[in-house]
Motif scaffolding. Sequence first.
Motif, PDB file in Angstrom:
ATOM      1  N   GLY A 304      26.698  43.768  19.259  1.00  8.76           N
ATOM      2  CA  GLY A 304      26.708  45.019  20.025  1.00  8.76           C
ATOM      3  C   GLY A 304      25.847  46.118  19.441  1.00  8.76           C
ATOM      4  N   PRO A 305      24.631  45.800  18.948  1.00  8.95           N
ATOM      5  CA  PRO A 305      23.821  46.839  18.303  1.00  8.95           C
ATOM      6  C   PRO A 305      23.106  47.739  19.314  1.00  8.95           C
ATOM      7  N   ILE A 306      22.763  48.936  18.852  1.00  7.37           N
ATOM      8  CA  ILE A 306      21.780  49.782  19.537  1.00  7.37           C
ATOM      9  C   ILE A 306      20.742  50.137  18.482  1.00  7.37           C
ATOM     10  N   PHE A 307      19.519  49.672  18.681  1.00  4.10           N
ATOM     11  CA  PHE A 307      18.433  49.980  17.759  1.00  4.10           C
ATOM     12  C   PHE A 307      17.590  51.099  18.374  1.00  4.10           C
ATOM     13  N   ASN A 308      17.824  52.324  17.921  1.00  4.35           N
ATOM     14  CA  ASN A 308      16.964  53.421  18.370  1.00  4.35           C
ATOM     15  C   ASN A 308      16.288  54.045  17.147  1.00  4.35           C
ATOM     16  N   ASP A 309      15.532  55.107  17.371  1.00  2.82           N
ATOM     17  CA  ASP A 309      14.791  55.684  16.246  1.00  2.82           C
ATOM     18  C   ASP A 309      15.718  56.266  15.189  1.00  2.82           C
ATOM     19  N   TYR A 310      16.907  56.751  15.599  1.00  2.00           N
ATOM     20  CA  TYR A 310      17.849  57.313  14.622  1.00  2.00           C
ATOM     21  C   TYR A 310      18.552  56.202  13.844  1.00  2.00           C
ATOM     22  N   SER A 311      19.065  55.186  14.556  1.00  3.75           N
ATOM     23  CA  SER A 311      19.797  54.128  13.856  1.00  3.75           C
ATOM     24  C   SER A 311      18.867  53.244  13.039  1.00  3.75           C
ATOM     25  N   SER A 312      17.581  53.229  13.401  1.00  4.27           N
ATOM     26  CA  SER A 312      16.615  52.414  12.644  1.00  4.27           C
ATOM     27  C   SER A 312      15.859  53.238  11.603  1.00  4.27           C
ATOM     28  N   VAL A 313      16.271  54.500  11.410  1.00  9.25           N
ATOM     29  CA  VAL A 313      15.654  55.409  10.432  1.00  9.25           C
ATOM     30  C   VAL A 313      14.136  55.473  10.670  1.00  9.25           C
ATOM     31  N   GLY A 314      13.794  55.895  11.887  1.00 10.54           N
ATOM     32  CA  GLY A 314      12.368  56.008  12.218  1.00 10.54           C
ATOM     33  C   GLY A 314      11.685  54.660  12.292  1.00 10.54           C
ATOM     34  N   TYR A 315      12.374  53.659  12.856  1.00 16.96           N
ATOM     35  CA  TYR A 315      11.836  52.300  13.056  1.00 16.96           C
ATOM     36  C   TYR A 315      11.438  51.632  11.735  1.00 16.96           C
ATOM     37  N   SER A 316      12.257  51.843  10.692  1.00 16.77           N
ATOM     38  CA  SER A 316      11.874  51.310   9.380  1.00 16.77           C
ATOM     39  C   SER A 316      12.804  50.203   8.885  1.00 16.77           C
ATOM     40  N   LEU A 317      13.660  49.642   9.744  1.00 12.73           N
ATOM     41  CA  LEU A 317      14.548  48.572   9.304  1.00 12.73           C
ATOM     42  C   LEU A 317      13.739  47.329   8.933  1.00 12.73           C
ATOM     43  N   LEU A 318      14.180  46.660   7.867  1.00 11.83           N
ATOM     44  CA  LEU A 318      13.498  45.432   7.427  1.00 11.83           C
ATOM     45  C   LEU A 318      14.253  44.222   7.986  1.00 11.83           C
ATOM     46  N   ILE A 319      14.294  44.147   9.305  1.00  8.96           N
ATOM     47  CA  ILE A 319      15.016  43.080  10.006  1.00  8.96           C
ATOM     48  C   ILE A 319      13.995  42.228  10.770  1.00  8.96           C
ATOM     49  N   LYS A 320      14.115  40.923  10.657  1.00  2.00           N
ATOM     50  CA  LYS A 320      13.182  40.027  11.344  1.00  2.00           C
ATOM     51  C   LYS A 320      13.896  39.344  12.505  1.00  2.00           C
ATOM     52  N   LYS A 321      13.227  39.356  13.649  1.00  2.00           N
ATOM     53  CA  LYS A 321      13.837  38.799  14.860  1.00  2.00           C
ATOM     54  C   LYS A 321      14.186  37.324  14.696  1.00  2.00           C
ATOM     55  N   GLU A 322      13.333  36.573  14.006  1.00  3.78           N
ATOM     56  CA  GLU A 322      13.571  35.130  13.907  1.00  3.78           C
ATOM     57  C   GLU A 322      14.795  34.786  13.053  1.00  3.78           C
ATOM     58  N   LYS A 323      15.293  35.774  12.283  1.00  4.91           N
ATOM     59  CA  LYS A 323      16.493  35.531  11.471  1.00  4.91           C
ATOM     60  C   LYS A 323      17.765  36.040  12.134  1.00  4.91           C
ATOM     61  N   SER A 324      17.643  36.626  13.329  1.00  8.72           N
ATOM     62  CA  SER A 324      18.773  37.362  13.903  1.00  8.72           C
ATOM     63  C   SER A 324      19.406  36.661  15.104  1.00  8.72           C
ATOM     64  N   VAL A 325      20.704  36.869  15.221  1.00 11.83           N
ATOM     65  CA  VAL A 325      21.433  36.568  16.459  1.00 11.83           C
ATOM     66  C   VAL A 325      21.907  37.907  17.004  1.00 11.83           C
ATOM     67  N   ILE A 326      21.493  38.249  18.217  1.00  8.70           N
ATOM     68  CA  ILE A 326      21.871  39.527  18.831  1.00  8.70           C
ATOM     69  C   ILE A 326      22.916  39.246  19.912  1.00  8.70           C
ATOM     70  N   VAL A 327      24.106  39.762  19.706  1.00 14.64           N
ATOM     71  CA  VAL A 327      25.208  39.560  20.654  1.00 14.64           C
ATOM     72  C   VAL A 327      25.442  40.875  21.393  1.00 14.64           C
ATOM     73  N   GLN A 328      25.067  40.927  22.663  1.00 14.47           N
ATOM     74  CA  GLN A 328      25.324  42.099  23.488  1.00 14.47           C
ATOM     75  C   GLN A 328      26.580  41.843  24.339  1.00 14.47           C
ATOM     76  N   PRO A 329      27.099  42.855  25.018  1.00 15.87           N
ATOM     77  CA  PRO A 329      28.358  42.650  25.767  1.00 15.87           C
ATOM     78  C   PRO A 329      28.325  41.479  26.737  1.00 15.87           C
ATOM     79  N   ASN A 330      27.157  41.127  27.289  1.00 12.47           N
ATOM     80  CA  ASN A 330      27.118  40.023  28.258  1.00 12.47           C
ATOM     81  C   ASN A 330      25.931  39.065  28.035  1.00 12.47           C
ATOM     82  N   ARG A 331      25.387  39.052  26.817  1.00  7.46           N
ATOM     83  CA  ARG A 331      24.216  38.193  26.559  1.00  7.46           C
ATOM     84  C   ARG A 331      24.118  37.885  25.068  1.00  7.46           C
ATOM     85  N   VAL A 332      23.652  36.686  24.749  1.00  6.85           N
ATOM     86  CA  VAL A 332      23.448  36.282  23.354  1.00  6.85           C
ATOM     87  C   VAL A 332      22.004  35.784  23.210  1.00  6.85           C
ATOM     88  N   THR A 333      21.301  36.310  22.210  1.00  9.95           N
ATOM     89  CA  THR A 333      19.926  35.893  21.937  1.00  9.95           C
ATOM     90  C   THR A 333      19.859  35.354  20.514  1.00  9.95           C
TER      91      THR A 333
END
Length: 583
Positions: A304-333
């Motif tokens: 249930g994440p929200i990645f915006n400019d504030y939560s990502s500290v000015g888009y500076s998160l060191l997170i890689k898409k290929e390592k992530s599972v994103i679970v939203q309220p009605n979708r899983v990626t």
Amino acid sequence: MEINNQIITPPAPVNGGSSCGSLGSHLARRLVQIGVSDVFSVPGDFNLTLLDHLIAEPGLSLVGCCNELNAGYAADGYARARGVGACAVTFTVGGLSVINAIAGAYSENLPVICIVGGPNSNDYGTNRILHHTIGLPDFTQELQCFQTVTCAQVVVNNLDDAHEQIDTAISTALKESKPVYISISCNLPGIPHPTFAREPVPYILAPKISNQLGLEAAVEATAEFLNRAVKPVIVAGPKLRVAKAQQAFVELADACGYPIAIMPSAKGLVPEQHPHFIGTYWGAVSTNFCGEIVESADAYVFVGPIFNDYSSVGYSLLIKKEKSVIVQPNRVTIGNGPSLGWVFMADFLTALAKKLKKNSTAVENYRRIYVPPGVALKRDKDEPLRVNILFKHIQDMLSGDTTVIAETGDSWFNCQKFRLPENCGYEFQMQYGSIGWSVGATLGYAQAAKDKRVIACIGDGSFQVTAQDISTMIRCGQRTIIFLINNGGYTIEVEIHDGPYNVIKNWDYTGLVDAIHNGEGKCWTTKVRTEDELTEAIAMATGTHKDSLCFIEVFVHKDDTSKELLEWGSRVSAANSRPPNPQ
């Protein structure tokens, strides 16, 4: 009405046993049935008759606010505690005043029923110009404004389908977890009509059920992805609330053994006493050792994440898409691979918990590197109070009977460091970030959760935007403790981009609250400049004045901020000042 498969019994008839009621009484009963006991209102000539009918409903109270913006913020705070809130204002001048708060509720996924008293039904379709409009014979300006900040809009100007319009709007708000707009012509609330049965037929909110094949595929793919990882982690996001998946999240955390972190706007949604809880993941301003564990993981599940400019500290998160599972309220990626829709979060987390192998590698790594936080430096006698000392004392006040409300500003960062005891509530408005939100939200939350004592941390600049509804808190007999942090300006904006516009006129804040109190109701105020004065004030607020609204004005140096705000501000400033891309 049935909500989540639970039927809410309609209340008994109010006025005898007539077979038909009125539009106003129907709306009032529907609000009670969905869990609303208080409607935050500002009267105006177009909504007065409707307010009479809301008052007449035994299970409903009107809470009169000083302005529409605060009424909307109060409905927002109420929805955080109760699951749904409501406000009632007048046409256009009221609607366009409350709309900023409704936009905030939309951004935070809160179901708020925004009720507006509209023009007489006979005036629609005419060439008449009405007051409270912009002077054109077109009454749709307000409706058009609300279309982008609500999930449903209805204009009730005839009785034949009014019951359907109202029921559809309310059920849509609950299903979508977003605000709705209901405009009701001022001449209709009191007119009986056969469709408004004294005991309205309950209606059902059909439960959302995952596509079984999609659910199984998402669980299998995710389990395979995570079971081959060496040091996976789980991170909770703010949409846990809208998905009603907090319990399923804890079940998953118990089953898998991974460390659990929270995004800043998910604070309060996950029990911080969990043995695998490691703190807040907020990029460069994360809890100590939490950011390192999350960003060094070879797999992370964001729920249930929200990645915006504030939560990502000015888009500076060191997170890689290929390592992530994103679970939203009605979708899983899953990584760069499949994205499966109509898979609902709670169903997915519960099923996934049964498929994951226990893996505590990352928890063990965290425990190896963890060093307990240091203690504040010793102070000199009568040394001016420091911000970190203030929040150390507030931490000691927290219990399962309290809720923290943090205003936009440095309180975001200082309150984020709190270790919340079991059942301690926590609210702030990170996505929308409207300064002044916390005054109305505190009013609404305290009205909805009378078993909790709200502790609100509000900066002086934010307080100046919405201060008036301290009056309503006193009228309602609330016992909130407000720490007004007086540092002479908009500190969060100073750290993003400084200028003379960030310095504000100083007020005598306790004097203002004393004037609002005016000897009516229970209210106690004090000024604090040192740690000894703070200790005494907290003792008074939790002892002698435990049943009063307590307003503690705390003086701190204008440059005394959390180190996290300094880091965050510089990164957000860099994101804001990026030059245009070459054309």
